[in-house]
Motif scaffolding. Sequence first.
Motif, PDB file in Angstrom:
ATOM      1  N   TRP A 280      50.109  26.422  27.059  1.00  0.00           N
ATOM      2  CA  TRP A 280      49.846  25.165  26.370  1.00  0.00           C
ATOM      3  C   TRP A 280      48.791  24.342  27.110  1.00  0.00           C
ATOM      4  CZ3 TRP A 280      51.375  23.765  21.646  1.00  0.00           C
ATOM      5  CH2 TRP A 280      52.494  24.380  21.087  1.00  0.00           C
ATOM      6  N   ILE A 281      47.914  23.708  26.335  1.00  0.00           N
ATOM      7  CA  ILE A 281      46.983  22.687  26.834  1.00  0.00           C
ATOM      8  C   ILE A 281      47.443  21.353  26.262  1.00  0.00           C
ATOM      9  CG2 ILE A 281      44.616  21.839  26.763  1.00  0.00           C
ATOM     10  CD1 ILE A 281      44.918  24.281  28.503  1.00  0.00           C
ATOM     11  N   ILE A 282      47.634  20.382  27.141  1.00  0.00           N
ATOM     12  CA  ILE A 282      48.248  19.118  26.732  1.00  0.00           C
ATOM     13  C   ILE A 282      47.285  17.944  26.904  1.00  0.00           C
ATOM     14  CG2 ILE A 282      50.547  19.975  27.299  1.00  0.00           C
ATOM     15  CD1 ILE A 282      50.454  18.330  29.859  1.00  0.00           C
ATOM     16  N   GLY A 283      47.649  16.826  26.276  1.00  0.00           N
ATOM     17  CA  GLY A 283      46.928  15.583  26.466  1.00  0.00           C
ATOM     18  C   GLY A 283      47.584  14.764  27.552  1.00  0.00           C
ATOM     19  N   ILE A 284      46.777  14.053  28.296  1.00  0.00           N
ATOM     20  CA  ILE A 284      47.263  13.222  29.399  1.00  0.00           C
ATOM     21  C   ILE A 284      47.047  11.756  29.056  1.00  0.00           C
ATOM     22  CG2 ILE A 284      46.856  12.558  31.806  1.00  0.00           C
ATOM     23  CD1 ILE A 284      48.385  15.161  31.506  1.00  0.00           C
ATOM     24  N   ASP A 285      48.060  10.951  29.318  1.00  0.00           N
ATOM     25  CA  ASP A 285      47.964   9.505  29.064  1.00  0.00           C
ATOM     26  C   ASP A 285      47.130   8.869  30.170  1.00  0.00           C
ATOM     27  OD1 ASP A 285      48.226   6.914  28.380  1.00  0.00           O
ATOM     28  OD2 ASP A 285      50.405   6.796  28.602  1.00  0.00           O
ATOM     29  N   ASP A 286      45.838   8.646  29.851  1.00  0.00           N
ATOM     30  CA  ASP A 286      44.931   8.064  30.842  1.00  0.00           C
ATOM     31  C   ASP A 286      44.639   6.598  30.568  1.00  0.00           C
ATOM     32  OD1 ASP A 286      43.483   8.342  28.576  1.00  0.00           O
ATOM     33  OD2 ASP A 286      42.000   9.736  29.388  1.00  0.00           O
ATOM     34  N   GLY A 287      45.386   6.009  29.631  1.00  0.00           N
ATOM     35  CA  GLY A 287      45.228   4.592  29.347  1.00  0.00           C
ATOM     36  C   GLY A 287      44.135   4.258  28.366  1.00  0.00           C
ATOM     37  N   ARG A 378      52.117  12.096  24.932  1.00  0.00           N
ATOM     38  CA  ARG A 378      51.407  12.296  26.193  1.00  0.00           C
ATOM     39  C   ARG A 378      52.249  11.848  27.382  1.00  0.00           C
ATOM     40  NH1 ARG A 378      44.995  10.896  25.317  1.00  0.00           N
ATOM     41  NH2 ARG A 378      44.613  12.443  23.680  1.00  0.00           N
ATOM     42  N   VAL A 379      51.915  12.417  28.528  1.00  0.00           N
ATOM     43  CA  VAL A 379      52.586  12.046  29.776  1.00  0.00           C
ATOM     44  C   VAL A 379      51.525  11.621  30.776  1.00  0.00           C
ATOM     45  CG1 VAL A 379      54.531  13.604  29.393  1.00  0.00           C
ATOM     46  CG2 VAL A 379      52.505  14.433  30.601  1.00  0.00           C
TER      47      VAL A 379
END
Length: 403
Positions: A280-287, A378-379
Amino acid sequence: MRLASKNSVVAADSRHVICRTNSASLSDFTDKRREATRPSAFRSENFERDFDSNTLFYDAVQVSKSKVALFAPPFFNLARDVATTTFISGAGTRKARTRRLDRHAQLWLDIPEHAGPIQALGELGSFAFPVSPNESEMFRDRRVIFTMSKDNPIEWILDWVRFNRDSHGADAVLIYDNGSSAYDSATLSAALRSVEGIRCSVVMEWPFKYGPQGANSWDHWDSDFCQLGAWEHARWRFLQNARSAMNSDIDELVLSKSGKSVFEAAEQSWTGLVRYRGRWIIGIDDGIRDNMHKAPHRHADFSILMPPKYQFSRLVMRRDANECLPKWTVVPARCPTHAQWHVHSIFSWWASYFCTRDFSFRHFREIGSNWKYQRTNRVPFDPSIHREDRALMDAFKRVDWDN
């Protein structure tokens, strides 16, 4: 008697076409319906709405010069009525041979080309249907990517095509459109036609109910007929003469450890098949998520691997629960005729039990509509568990995303 009269092929030009089915619906000639086999206790709230009780068969195809095949959901309670049905054409009267596969059924008839419409007579009723042509010549010697899609943004679809073109040498596309409402088939076909290096494409209109999913990863996978029917249909109507064919979703991109094409690997394999697992490729919560101006976001916007999650399976084997189920690429002419093209393997073929480490695919969690479950939460980035996928980033650099 009802005669289903549909235009089976709509040509934008000779190399990029829209195809339709010659299907049969029970409601057109009988009060009988397919009855689900899943116990009521395990049916979800929307089970009855999503279950395909009405489609007798998806399409009738001239699979060879002397044979016609009907591709269908499993017959279940209709099996006896179907078995006693007689089929009549210009070639005479025939009984069908039934193939019963996983969540799929086929009827095979000894009927030559150009025999005209077929009439069915039996306890289900009387109805007639045309036979769809065999389009395998269109994809002869092509390296084909094929998928099922519904309302995926066209930008995603074109990025998927371009990646497979530049990374693996794909030169043909087959898309089963499962009833998109965001755009029509002509719009999608025109978009595919605009991609450089794609020699031919088919948008196959496949407007059937997808079907209820299983209760979990293992239990009650008994009612989602649509995609399994499409894959066998793709095999016999379109891909018999393909050089090789890759089964891949729009949110999946295949990577090679050596830089070798996955098509080439299948073609050079002594089995004619390569099968590989995914991450899996995920999204990151970068604000800044809410400030993203791209609409929609694209594959190349994401590069963070989901960390492994090891646990014990039902067979008490340690496995990564975050690893994706395998996908495959095959040389159709080398696949045994008795085998079934399945989503994650090719059933009843020993070669499909093995996976190679030379290839893997990346499954993009945010390239999707959450139709199956919510997967885009997202995390925050955690450097102790999250890492950038350098192999994916390098592959992105080799893609011409604009042409």
